[in-house]
Design an enzyme around this catalytic site. Structure first.
Site, PDB file in Angstrom:
ATOM      1  N   SER A 128       0.825  -1.208   0.000  1.00  0.00           N
ATOM      2  CA  SER A 128       0.000   0.000   0.000  1.00  0.00           C
ATOM      3  C   SER A 128       0.856   1.255   0.000  1.00  0.00           C
ATOM      4  O   SER A 128       1.955   1.274   0.569  1.00  0.00           O
ATOM      5  CB  SER A 128      -0.896  -0.009   1.246  1.00  0.00           C
ATOM      6  N   TYR A 153      -2.326   0.039  10.179  1.00  0.00           N
ATOM      7  CA  TYR A 153      -2.504  -0.585   8.866  1.00  0.00           C
ATOM      8  C   TYR A 153      -1.223  -0.450   8.052  1.00  0.00           C
ATOM      9  O   TYR A 153      -0.727  -1.428   7.477  1.00  0.00           O
ATOM     10  CB  TYR A 153      -3.678   0.064   8.132  1.00  0.00           C
TER      11      TYR A 153
END
Length: 332
Positions: A128, A153
């Site tokens: 990501s 995250y």
């Protein structure tokens, strides 16, 4: 290519990658646990489309269950893995850290360990843009420092990259990490701004515009991401260990993004301007030089075109989006 194992096959990106591979005749083993981060009905609707292909094998299981992972590899003997299953969402990680520990760390290790044990040819996984954290140098390049994540995250995604490195270094497992930049499009994720903002606009509900609308995102249309993933599965130009950005290379300010949604919805948004949200970054911007060189990656879909396609899909699938909305309201 042989049999491809796709985790998160009922998710947004996994679904589209599976569709592309199935259409080209590959055998796909699709794993998903159909969790309730957003309504499972959307995931099952995607999977119902994949079931139309005779070369698709759907498996409902959780990667945290190590014995189930072992059984899957033993039974189906996949040759290549695309790992897109993960607990997504920066903001959700502030409230539910253990979901990220289980899915993004335990699940990742269980899968990559079995890939190593069974001699998988190539292990491609979803990382990501969030790993870049608060970096201020733009655009983000793969060699930039990524040691200061600003959300759990992001930390788990960076951990995946480091774990993958050790498996390449110690056991020569080829690992390809793809850093995705704000993916959007039809059949997308309801927790993302393009979906939740459109829903709010259509129902005359206020939207929270974080950082007073000054955030910028490198919105990347789903078709571009799929082309990059497929190339990463097939390319013969990749090193044993790779990290590659997949983004549109054109950041857009949030207010411009909202104005486009308003134009397609035919209504003005009720905007609530608020300070930055913890864990958010001010901007994302992908340097895609490496992807262009190694994957022949070239974004072609402008945000206006991509959002128009999403809004058209949303309006054509009223029953499904109504179920998504009801689920969201019941699980606030």
């Amino acid at each position: 290519m042989g049999t491809v194992l796709i985790t998160g096959s009922a998710g947004f990106i996994g679904f589209f990658v599976a569709s592309s591979l199935l259409e080209s005749g590959e055998t796909v083993i699709g794993i998903d646990n159909f969790n309730s981060y957003y309504t499972p009905e959307l995931k099952r609707a995607r999977t119902d489309i994949l079931r139309n292909y005779t070369n698709f094998v759907p498996l409902e299981m959780d990667l945290v269950e190590r014995d189930a992972v072992k059984s899957c590899f033993a039974k189906y003997s996949p040759e290549i893995v695309f790992h897109s299953a993960a607990q997504a969402g920066v903001r959700h990680s502030l409230k539910n850290p253990h979901a990220y520990q289980q899915s993004n760390l335990e699940g990742f290790i269980n899968l990559i360990e079995e890939a190593k044990q069974t001699g998988i040819k190539r292990f491609v996984y979803a990382s990501s843009s969030s790993v870049y954290g608060g970096n201020t140098k733009m655009p983000y390049a793969e060699d930039d420092p990524v040691n200061t994540p600003v959300s759990l995250y992001a930390a788990t995604k960076r951990a995946n990259e480091l774990i993958a490195y050790t498996y390449t270094h110690l056991w020569n497992l080829q690992t390809i990490g793809l850093r995705f930049f704000t993916v959007y499009g039809p059949w997308g994720r309801p927790d993302m701004a393009y979906w939740s903002f459109l829903e709010a606009i259509l129902h005359d509900e206020p939207i929270k515009v974080f950082n007073f609308g000054k955030n910028r995102r490198d919105f990347t249309y789903i078709d571009e991401i799929v082309s990059g993933v497929i190339a990463a599965l097939r390319s013969d130009r990749l090193e044993p260990y790779e990290i590659i950005n997949l983004g549109n290379n054109t950041p857009v300010e949030l207010m411009e993004f909202i104005e486009l949604l308003e134009s397609f919805a035919g209504k003005k948004a009720i905007k609530e301007m608020v300070p930055p949200q913890p864990g958010d970054v001010v901007a994302t911007y992908a340097d895609i030089t490496r992807a262009q060189s190694k994957l022949d990656f070239q974004p072609r879909t402008a945000l206006k075109e991509g959002l128009e396609r999403f809004v058209s899909w949303y309006l054509e699938n009223r029953d499904l989006v109504r179920k998504v909305r009801e689920f969201r309201r019941q699980n606030k």
